[in-house]
Design a protein around this motif. Structure first.
Motif, mmCIF file in Angstrom:
data_model
loop_
_atom_site.group_PDB
_atom_site.id
_atom_site.type_symbol
_atom_site.label_atom_id
_atom_site.label_comp_id
_atom_site.label_asym_id
_atom_site.label_seq_id
_atom_site.Cartn_x
_atom_site.Cartn_y
_atom_site.Cartn_z
ATOM 1 N N ILE A 190 67.219 -48.591 -33.428
ATOM 2 C CA ILE A 190 68.446 -50.112 -33.433
ATOM 3 C C ILE A 190 68.841 -50.549 -34.728
ATOM 4 O O ILE A 190 69.312 -51.327 -34.691
ATOM 5 N N ILE A 191 67.620 -50.097 -35.980
ATOM 6 C CA ILE A 191 68.927 -50.598 -37.390
ATOM 7 C C ILE A 191 69.311 -49.183 -37.652
ATOM 8 O O ILE A 191 67.901 -48.377 -37.949
ATOM 9 N N TYR A 192 70.370 -49.263 -37.846
ATOM 10 C CA TYR A 192 70.538 -47.453 -39.115
ATOM 11 C C TYR A 192 71.228 -47.589 -40.652
ATOM 12 O O TYR A 192 72.384 -48.527 -39.983
ATOM 13 N N LYS A 193 70.508 -47.268 -41.178
ATOM 14 C CA LYS A 193 71.436 -47.121 -42.183
ATOM 15 C C LYS A 193 71.962 -48.521 -43.200
ATOM 16 O O LYS A 193 72.719 -49.109 -43.554
ATOM 17 N N GLY A 194 70.757 -49.454 -42.232
ATOM 18 C CA GLY A 194 70.893 -50.876 -42.860
ATOM 19 C C GLY A 194 71.696 -51.738 -42.020
ATOM 20 O O GLY A 194 71.583 -53.306 -42.406
ATOM 21 N N LYS A 195 72.169 -51.061 -40.421
ATOM 22 C CA LYS A 195 73.341 -51.311 -39.942
ATOM 23 C C LYS A 195 72.279 -52.053 -38.355
ATOM 24 O O LYS A 195 71.842 -51.110 -38.045
ATOM 25 N N ILE A 196 72.097 -53.143 -37.924
ATOM 26 C CA ILE A 196 71.963 -52.984 -36.633
ATOM 27 C C ILE A 196 73.079 -51.854 -35.560
ATOM 28 O O ILE A 196 74.919 -52.975 -35.007
ATOM 29 N N ASP A 197 72.611 -51.860 -34.641
ATOM 30 C CA ASP A 197 73.188 -51.259 -33.493
ATOM 31 C C ASP A 197 73.552 -52.125 -32.235
ATOM 32 O O ASP A 197 72.657 -51.966 -31.920
ATOM 33 N N TYR A 198 74.033 -52.602 -32.235
ATOM 34 C CA TYR A 198 74.236 -54.188 -31.426
ATOM 35 C C TYR A 198 74.351 -53.842 -30.118
ATOM 36 O O TYR A 198 73.766 -53.723 -28.378
ATOM 37 N N ASN A 199 74.608 -52.608 -29.496
ATOM 38 C CA ASN A 199 75.092 -51.696 -28.256
ATOM 39 C C ASN A 199 73.590 -51.346 -27.617
ATOM 40 O O ASN A 199 73.885 -51.463 -26.706
ATOM 41 N N LEU A 200 72.889 -50.870 -28.827
ATOM 42 C CA LEU A 200 71.991 -50.311 -28.457
ATOM 43 C C LEU A 200 70.455 -51.436 -28.322
ATOM 44 O O LEU A 200 69.590 -51.637 -27.496
ATOM 45 N N LEU A 201 70.809 -52.534 -29.304
ATOM 46 C CA LEU A 201 70.164 -54.091 -28.665
ATOM 47 C C LEU A 201 70.224 -54.421 -27.195
ATOM 48 O O LEU A 201 69.370 -54.617 -27.099
ATOM 49 N N LYS A 202 71.424 -54.187 -26.560
ATOM 50 C CA LYS A 202 71.678 -54.606 -25.556
ATOM 51 C C LYS A 202 70.806 -53.920 -24.517
ATOM 52 O O LYS A 202 70.077 -54.081 -23.640
ATOM 53 N N LYS A 203 70.896 -52.404 -24.985
ATOM 54 C CA LYS A 203 70.578 -51.504 -24.217
ATOM 55 C C LYS A 203 69.006 -51.686 -23.812
ATOM 56 O O LYS A 203 68.783 -51.056 -22.967
ATOM 57 N N CYS A 204 67.963 -51.849 -24.112
ATOM 58 C CA CYS A 204 66.979 -52.407 -24.686
ATOM 59 C C CYS A 204 66.838 -53.810 -24.053
ATOM 60 O O CYS A 204 64.792 -54.305 -24.118
ATOM 61 N N ARG A 205 67.519 -54.232 -24.291
ATOM 62 C CA ARG A 205 67.090 -55.698 -23.506
ATOM 63 C C ARG A 205 66.625 -56.946 -24.614
ATOM 64 O O ARG A 205 64.968 -57.233 -24.362
ATOM 65 N N LEU A 206 67.228 -56.222 -25.977
ATOM 66 C CA LEU A 206 66.741 -56.649 -27.059
ATOM 67 C C LEU A 206 67.567 -57.965 -27.564
ATOM 68 O O LEU A 206 68.594 -57.122 -27.798
ATOM 69 N N ASP A 207 67.279 -58.894 -27.904
ATOM 70 C CA ASP A 207 68.219 -60.199 -28.707
ATOM 71 C C ASP A 207 67.647 -59.666 -29.699
ATOM 72 O O ASP A 207 66.521 -60.107 -30.429
ATOM 73 N N LEU A 208 68.695 -60.725 -30.569
ATOM 74 C CA LEU A 208 68.343 -61.083 -32.317
ATOM 75 C C LEU A 208 67.124 -61.402 -32.655
ATOM 76 O O LEU A 208 66.513 -60.821 -33.783
ATOM 77 N N ASN A 209 66.680 -62.560 -32.309
ATOM 78 C CA ASN A 209 65.462 -63.691 -32.132
ATOM 79 C C ASN A 209 64.246 -62.577 -31.960
ATOM 80 O O ASN A 209 63.935 -62.919 -32.845
ATOM 81 N N GLN A 210 64.049 -61.317 -31.209
ATOM 82 C CA GLN A 210 63.398 -61.002 -30.770
ATOM 83 C C GLN A 210 63.262 -59.952 -31.610
ATOM 84 O O GLN A 210 62.128 -59.520 -32.319
ATOM 85 N N LEU A 211 64.180 -59.327 -32.374
ATOM 86 C CA LEU A 211 64.276 -58.214 -33.432
ATOM 87 C C LEU A 211 63.673 -58.649 -34.713
ATOM 88 O O LEU A 211 63.121 -58.687 -35.231
ATOM 89 N N GLN A 212 64.379 -60.213 -35.258
ATOM 90 C CA GLN A 212 63.691 -61.001 -35.889
ATOM 91 C C GLN A 212 62.010 -61.302 -36.321
ATOM 92 O O GLN A 212 61.523 -60.931 -36.969
ATOM 93 N N GLN A 213 61.513 -61.394 -34.971
ATOM 94 C CA GLN A 213 60.451 -61.680 -34.868
ATOM 95 C C GLN A 213 59.297 -60.142 -34.579
ATOM 96 O O GLN A 213 58.285 -60.539 -36.053
ATOM 97 N N LEU A 214 59.978 -59.247 -34.369
ATOM 98 C CA LEU A 214 59.605 -57.559 -34.458
ATOM 99 C C LEU A 214 59.431 -57.540 -36.757
ATOM 100 O O LEU A 214 58.507 -56.564 -36.487
ATOM 101 N N LEU A 215 60.755 -58.090 -37.100
ATOM 102 C CA LEU A 215 60.536 -57.020 -38.416
ATOM 103 C C LEU A 215 59.930 -58.402 -39.056
ATOM 104 O O LEU A 215 59.047 -57.826 -39.867
ATOM 105 N N ARG A 216 59.427 -60.194 -39.017
ATOM 106 C CA ARG A 216 57.918 -60.088 -39.653
ATOM 107 C C ARG A 216 57.314 -59.827 -39.307
ATOM 108 O O ARG A 216 56.528 -59.679 -40.229
ATOM 109 N N GLY A 217 56.998 -59.074 -38.549
ATOM 110 C CA GLY A 217 55.674 -58.419 -38.258
ATOM 111 C C GLY A 217 55.313 -57.594 -38.585
ATOM 112 O O GLY A 217 54.320 -57.331 -39.138
ATOM 113 N N LYS A 218 56.607 -57.045 -39.539
ATOM 114 C CA LYS A 218 56.540 -56.229 -40.109
ATOM 115 C C LYS A 218 56.665 -56.292 -42.028
ATOM 116 O O LYS A 218 57.215 -55.216 -42.563
#
Length: 228
Positions: free
Chosen positions: A96-124
């Motif tokens: 969902i992030i490739y070479k530093g860029k968010i793949d927005y279409n894939l993000l939507k396909k995975c039913r994931l929004d940006l807030n959820q992505l930020q939460q997962l990243l903070r967990g890392k």
């Protein structure tokens, strides 16, 4: 007699579940996919409901647990032997992030929004998307990441360099909408944000998928087409 029936069925159900989980392996816990999660719930419900139904005896409990166990076991064998079935039943990882860029279409396909992505990243331990080179959403919903080289684990102390206070990156735009609370924190207004966005080459707020402010650095902006 009622209490005797319940305790007997409870003991039988306990050992049936224990044996079944041993036979199915550790994937029910350590590699919990959505399908595994649902199957574990159903398995527990089969025994749990039987305890309070007088019409269900020990033989029916054993039969139900065995039948469900065989279905799960067959599924596990199929996923081990066939890549096609594995991708259908267990899902596949998504970059969902490739070479530093968010793949927005894939993000939507995975039913994931940006807030959820930020939460997962903070967990890392990634508090800024600009620090992430690759992010892979695993089949079980966990996130695997690779940081950009400049944000690797080497610390200033290792290099005898002076340290600077850490600042918290703030998202100012998500999905083309201004995050007004964060905007107030950085003492910006919408006009200032619009100006900064246009400096990066975007036509306006609505063209921006994600914009992030970090003290002492330029505004990080990713337009919608950047991740496609």
């Amino acid at each position: 007699m009622e209490f005797v029936r319940i305790i007997v069925e409870l003991v039988v159900g306990y050992f049936a579940l224990f044996l079944l989980t041993k036979l199915l392996g550790k994937t029910q816990i350590t590699q919990l996919t959505p399908f595994d999660f649902i199957s574990a719930l159903v398995l527990g419900e089969l025994v749990g409901n039987a305890l309070y139904d007088e019409n269900i005896g020990i033989s029916k409990i054993i039969f139900a647990v065995t039948a469900w166990g065989l279905l799960i076991y067959t599924t596990e064998v199929a996923t081990q032997k066939s890549r096609k079935y594995r991708s259908v039943l267990e899902g596949t990882p998504s970059i969902i992030i490739y070479k530093g860029k968010i793949d927005y279409n894939l993000l939507k396909k995975c039913r994931l929004d940006l807030n959820q992505l930020q939460q997962l990243l903070r967990g890392k331990d990634i508090f800024s998307i600009r620090e992430c080179e690759y992010a892979i959403l695993e089949a079980n919903g966990s996130l695997s990441v690779i940081k950009k080289s400049q944000y690797s684990a080497v610390t200033p102390t290792d290099l005898n360099l002076p340290t600077q206070p850490q600042t918290l990156p703030l998202a100012l735009i998500l999905d083309g909408e201004i995050e007004h609370d964060n905007l107030r924190i950085v003492n910006w207004d919408a006009k200032r944000l619009e100006t900064e966005v246009r400096i990066t080459g975007a036509h306006g707020i609505k063209d921006v998928l994600y914009a992030e402010w970090k003290e002492g650095e330029d505004l990080y902006v990713q337009k919608y087409e950047s991740g496609s």
